[in-house]
Design a protein around this motif. Structure first.
Motif, short mmCIF file in Angstrom:
data_model
loop_
_atom_site.label_atom_id
_atom_site.label_comp_id
_atom_site.label_asym_id
_atom_site.label_seq_id
_atom_site.Cartn_x
_atom_site.Cartn_y
_atom_site.Cartn_z
N ILE A 59 -17.19 34.81 -3.15
CA ILE A 59 -17.48 33.56 -2.45
C ILE A 59 -16.19 33.13 -1.78
N GLY A 60 -16.23 33.04 -0.51
CA GLY A 60 -15.02 32.67 0.20
C GLY A 60 -15.25 31.51 1.14
N ILE A 61 -14.34 31.40 2.04
CA ILE A 61 -14.37 30.30 3.00
C ILE A 61 -15.56 30.45 3.95
N GLY A 62 -15.92 31.68 4.27
CA GLY A 62 -17.06 31.91 5.17
C GLY A 62 -18.37 31.41 4.59
N ALA A 63 -18.59 31.70 3.32
CA ALA A 63 -19.81 31.22 2.66
C ALA A 63 -19.82 29.70 2.60
N ALA A 64 -18.67 29.10 2.30
CA ALA A 64 -18.56 27.65 2.26
C ALA A 64 -18.88 27.06 3.64
N PHE A 65 -18.41 27.71 4.69
CA PHE A 65 -18.68 27.24 6.05
C PHE A 65 -20.17 27.28 6.37
N VAL A 66 -20.83 28.38 6.02
CA VAL A 66 -22.26 28.52 6.31
C VAL A 66 -23.07 27.48 5.53
N PHE A 67 -22.75 27.29 4.25
CA PHE A 67 -23.46 26.27 3.47
C PHE A 67 -23.18 24.88 4.03
N GLY A 68 -21.98 24.66 4.52
CA GLY A 68 -21.66 23.37 5.14
C GLY A 68 -22.48 23.12 6.40
N LEU A 69 -22.65 24.16 7.21
CA LEU A 69 -23.48 24.01 8.41
C LEU A 69 -24.93 23.71 8.02
N LEU A 70 -25.42 24.35 6.97
CA LEU A 70 -26.78 24.07 6.51
C LEU A 70 -26.93 22.62 6.07
N MET A 71 -25.93 22.10 5.38
CA MET A 71 -25.98 20.70 4.96
C MET A 71 -25.88 19.76 6.17
N ASP A 72 -25.06 20.13 7.16
CA ASP A 72 -24.97 19.31 8.37
C ASP A 72 -26.31 19.22 9.07
N HIS A 74 -29.28 19.72 7.74
CA HIS A 74 -30.24 18.99 6.90
C HIS A 74 -30.04 17.48 6.97
N GLN A 75 -28.79 17.03 6.91
CA GLN A 75 -28.52 15.60 6.89
C GLN A 75 -28.36 15.01 8.28
N THR A 76 -28.57 15.79 9.30
CA THR A 76 -28.36 15.39 10.70
C THR A 76 -27.01 14.72 10.87
N ALA A 77 -26.01 15.30 10.23
CA ALA A 77 -24.64 14.80 10.33
C ALA A 77 -23.98 15.45 11.55
N LEU A 78 -22.78 15.01 11.86
CA LEU A 78 -22.03 15.67 12.92
C LEU A 78 -21.86 17.13 12.55
N LEU A 79 -22.15 18.00 13.48
CA LEU A 79 -22.08 19.43 13.19
C LEU A 79 -20.64 19.81 12.86
N GLY A 80 -20.43 20.25 11.67
CA GLY A 80 -19.10 20.64 11.21
C GLY A 80 -18.52 19.70 10.18
N GLN A 81 -19.18 18.57 9.93
CA GLN A 81 -18.66 17.60 8.97
C GLN A 81 -18.61 18.20 7.57
N HIS A 82 -19.73 18.68 7.07
CA HIS A 82 -19.76 19.30 5.76
C HIS A 82 -19.10 20.68 5.80
N ALA A 83 -19.22 21.36 6.92
CA ALA A 83 -18.62 22.68 7.04
C ALA A 83 -17.10 22.61 6.86
#
Length: 173
Positions: A59-72, A74-83
């Motif tokens: 599990i690295g930074i890439g997986a964290a980035f992808v999961f962050g984009l999925l959360m963005d 889902h929550q209709t947040a600014l794209l990249g906020q959770h990423a």
């Protein structure tokens, strides 16, 4: 071989299916429509930090980035906020993973508390820069809850690795 303090038992290798399934379950738990209160813990962030500490090669930074984009999305947040938040979490977790595992669970929880706090501050800062409203100071409760959940997450997510590789009548595990 040097044993860790407390003479922890050696763990079996993690099952990749279990690792990714736990991350997906954490993602789905974050997506449960409970309303988005600022004090609610981010279970996906907890899982990302946990697996980044225990399995930094998988599990690295890439997986964290992808999961962050999925959360963005889902929550209709600014794209990249959770990423950005999850990527920062993953980076710092990988950076401290060797040192962190030498401590008992309570000390580990205290050491990951600043990581969770930084993550939430990043999310709020991006939200404010994007023109959002300040969620109130109760957003600082979420990192404390996440750090409090760290020992429980450790017990639950490491449980499959603690079983005996070949159980028999003479071993209780």
């Amino acid at each position: 071989m040097i044993m860790r303090p407390g003479h922890q038992q050696l763990l079996l290798p993690v099952n990749p299916f279990f690792l990714w399934a736990s991350l997906i379950v954490a993602l789905l738990l974050n997506m449960v429509p409970l309303g988005r209160a600022a004090w609610l813990p981010d279970l996906l962030a907890l899982a990302i930090v946990f697996w980044s500490v225990h399995q930094p090669a998988r599990i690295g930074i890439g997986a964290a980035f992808v999961f962050g984009l999925l959360m963005d999305v889902h929550q209709t947040a600014l794209l990249g906020q959770h990423a950005l938040s999850y990527t920062t979490l993953g980076f710092f977790a990988i950076m401290v993973h060797r040192r962190l595992l030498w401590y008992p669970l309570v000390s580990q929880a205290l050491q990951v508390l600043p990581l969770f706090a930084i993550s939430h501050v990043i999310e709020v800062a991006i939200r404010l820069v994007g023109g959002g409203i300040f969620p109130g100071w109760q957003f600082l409760i979420a990192p404390v809850i996440e750090a409090t959940l760290w020992p429980l997450a450790s017990l639950l997510l490491l449980a499959p690795q603690r079983r005996a590789p070949e159980p028999d009548a003479n071993r209780p595990l």
